[in-house]
Design a protein around this motif. Structure first.
Motif, PDB file in Angstrom:
ATOM      1  N   LEU A 173       0.894  -1.310  -0.011  1.00 45.61           N
ATOM      2  CA  LEU A 173      -0.006  -0.286   0.078  1.00 45.61           C
ATOM      3  C   LEU A 173       0.914   1.171  -0.145  1.00 45.61           C
ATOM      4  O   LEU A 173       0.596   2.069  -0.876  1.00 45.61           O
ATOM      5  N   PRO A 174       1.639   1.621   1.094  1.00 39.56           N
ATOM      6  CA  PRO A 174       2.454   2.929   1.080  1.00 39.56           C
ATOM      7  C   PRO A 174       3.010   3.163  -0.250  1.00 39.56           C
ATOM      8  O   PRO A 174       3.415   4.302  -0.338  1.00 39.56           O
ATOM      9  N   PHE A 175       3.496   2.200  -1.266  1.00 41.62           N
ATOM     10  CA  PHE A 175       4.045   2.580  -2.254  1.00 41.62           C
ATOM     11  C   PHE A 175       3.240   2.750  -3.324  1.00 41.62           C
ATOM     12  O   PHE A 175       3.914   3.302  -4.521  1.00 41.62           O
ATOM     13  N   THR A 176       1.932   2.710  -3.235  1.00 37.34           N
ATOM     14  CA  THR A 176       1.061   3.208  -4.232  1.00 37.34           C
ATOM     15  C   THR A 176       0.439   4.213  -3.689  1.00 37.34           C
ATOM     16  O   THR A 176       0.113   5.230  -4.615  1.00 37.34           O
ATOM     17  N   ILE A 177       0.221   4.982  -2.694  1.00 36.90           N
ATOM     18  CA  ILE A 177      -0.340   6.015  -2.348  1.00 36.90           C
ATOM     19  C   ILE A 177       0.328   7.385  -2.227  1.00 36.90           C
ATOM     20  O   ILE A 177       0.084   8.350  -3.201  1.00 36.90           O
TER      21      ILE A 177
END
Ligand code: HEM
Length: 532
Positions: free
Chosen positions: A53-57
């Motif tokens: 997740l954090p790498f897409t947000i």
């Protein structure tokens, strides 16, 4: 008591923000990161973007163009999906995908932007959570601002504002177009959409612009995804929104108290009997929506003209011809100064007899409008290019997919207003993907939207820009004033003619702006200039 509840919010967050709150939030985030990476599977599900997740947000907010392109490369598909915390977002590309996206009846723009963009200042009941009828009413008033009589009345004011702002730039100089020209467009937007009390006071216009800039700076991944979390950016955004609200309310109250009448949008709203929140919603929302898009387009249009002298000549010749056909050669009543002469050109001529300006606008929007259309499915489960979009899920369509497609527009970053106009459906979406107006008179199309306003999700379906007439008029008048008053060119940071020409940076979601200070608009007043 504060009417929109911002004071209580600010007080509460200052008292209750403890280390425990932070730990609690970190815990929730860890939970989301772990469990929401699991996707439903099925033959018609779009491929999920690999990675946690954090790498897409962060990239979705910071470098959206690169993020979307890398998603298509990583999945090797025309459509992929990723998660923004609990929200599933489908990214659409390709001919069939854009047809399905723009034709879908249940894809809702308002919901899409509210959740995924957060770029507008949101005030509960004023610019957010608006009932459909209220939105329809705002759009109806926007249509009134763009009636022939009103636009004709606005022309001298727009041109006079151009004259005053351009005069303040001095005889020669170099400005950053994203500051100077954006500032001019902001002034024009205030003139056309708010009230004389603000538009006639440059200090108030400046203050308002500064506050909207703060709202922009406060729009980060964190404030969009956790609008309830009192981060410094969120507090800055809240404070700026409250100050904009206060400023607008104060001017509305002054007008009501004095009973003075002016020929402006505020008067139009008051005369129509609109209530306070409707008036404030109209001003707060449309002002910035209009100023941002028109400001970006004006900045790039003048930049491209500054790089292409042959188009400056063609555009100037076109406006000179308009003048020649509007005034008889020996017309002794013709006004002497340029703004008054330009204001005397009939509105229809500006709208229908400027093929050069039209092609310049078209090419500018194609090359430098970094828009990603955002929608939420508010209807039943549907399919886009064969991929399922569940009820409540989001879909986005990056305009780069069509406007930078070399198959449709060879050498897409070359500024070429003579390119053939694409005839296929959605081969160009500079003013949106709605096509009703091609088949129906615009008025009927608008009525159709308003009639549907009673039903939930009325806002879904094809979308056209509802400020097109106003925006185009402003852009043409600004361009004419530039051409009549300045000799100008684009220079690099060292003052030399820019080589290569500035390239729109599609990762900047607001204005396609390249790195600060990488180029400037170098200008010199012409001897025939009307500026003082
Ligand atoms: C050069 C200037 C402008 C450009 C390029 C532009 C472009 C667009 C585009 C592409 C859309 C559709 C967005 C989507 O499908 O996601 C849109 C929608 C819209 N625009 Fe503009 N716009 C401009 C100026 C303005 C101005 C000046 C106003 C009002 C003062 C305005 C009001 C709106 C509204 C209200 C919508 C939403 C329409 C709806 O919900 O049906 N725009 N614009």
């Amino acid at each position: 008591m504060y009417p929109i509840g911002l004071h209580p919010v600010l007080d509460t967050v200052q008292v209750n923000l403890t280390i425990w709150t932070l730990l609690y939030l970190i815990g929730i985030l860890a939970f989301l990161v772990h469990f929401l990476s699991l996707w439903p599977t099925g033959d018609d599900e779009a491929v999920a973007l690999p990675g946690r997740l954090p790498f897409t947000i962060a990239p979705f907010f910071r470098t959206r163009f690169d993020f979307i392109n890398s998603g298509f490369h990583a999945t090797n598909e025309r459509i992929f999906r990723f998660r923004l915390l609990t929200n599933s977002v489908m990214v659409v590309s390709g001919e069939q995908g854009r047809k399905d996206f723009f034709n879908a009846r249940h894809l809702d723009l308002q919901e899409g932007f509210r959740v995924l963009s957060g770029a507008l200042p949101f005030v509960q009941g004023v610019t957010a959570d608006l009932r459909q009828r209220r939105i329809a009413q705002i759009y109806k008033r926007l249509a009134t601002v763009q009636r022939n009589d009103r636009l004709t009345e606005l022309m001298p004011d727009i041109l006079e504002d151009c004259r005053r702002v351009m005069s303040s730039w001095g005889n020669t100089g170099a400005i950053d177009p994203f500051e100077g020209i954006y500032g001019l467009v902001f002034q024009l937007s205030v003139r056309c959409l708010t009230c004389a009390e603000i538009a006639d006071d440059p200090a108030v216009v400046d203050r308002l612009k500064g506050l909207y800039d703060q709202v922009d700076r406060g729009t980060t991944a964190a404030t969009v995804l956790f609008p309830w979390f009192p981060s410094p950016a969120m507090l800055m955004k809240l404070r700026a929104t409250k100050q904009i609200y206060d400023l607008v309310v104060e001017k509305v109250n002054v007008r009501k108290a004095t009973g003075e009448s002016h020929n402006d949008s505020l008067q139009m709203l008051l005369d129509a009997g609109d209530d306070q929140s409707m008036i404030v919603g109209f001003i707060m929302g449309l002002l910035i929506a209009g100023a941002r898009s028109t400001g970006t387009t004006a900045s790039w249009l003048i930049t491209f003209l500054g790089c292409h002298p042959e188009w400056r000549v063609k555009a100037l010749r076109e406006v000179q011809q308009l003048l020649a056909s509007s005034y008889a050669h020996d017309d002794s009543d013709a006004p002497a100064n340029i703004p008054a002469r330009l204001a005397g050109i009939p509105l229809t001529a500006w709208e229908t007899a400027t093929p050069v300006l039209d092609s310049l606008l078209r090419e500018t929007l194609r090359m430098a409008q970094p828009h990603v259309a955002m929608r939420r499915n508010v209807g039943p489960t549907m399919h886009i290019d064969g991929k399922v979009l569940h009820k409540g899920a989001f879909a986005v369509y990056p305009f780069a997919d069509v406007h930078l497609d070399p198959a449709l527009y060879p050498d897409p970053f070359k500024f070429d207003p003579e390119r053939p106009v694409r005839k296929e459906d959605f081969g160009y979406v500079g003013w949106g993907g709605g096509a009703y107006s091609r088949f129906l008179p615009v008025a009927i199309w608008r009525e159709f939207c308003l009639v549907r306003a009673d039903r939930p999700g009325f806002h879904a379906g094809r979308v056209n820009c509802l400020g097109t007439r106003l925006a185009k008029l402003q852009l043409k008048l600004i361009t004419a004033m530039f051409l009549f008053n300045f000799d100008f060119q684009i220079v690099d940071a060292g003052g030399a003619p820019a080589d290569p020409h500035p390239k729109p940076n599609w990762n900047d979601v607001l204005s396609c702006r390249p790195a600060n200070g990488s180029f400037f608009l170098d200008y010199r007043r012409l001897e025939t200039s009307c500026l003082s």
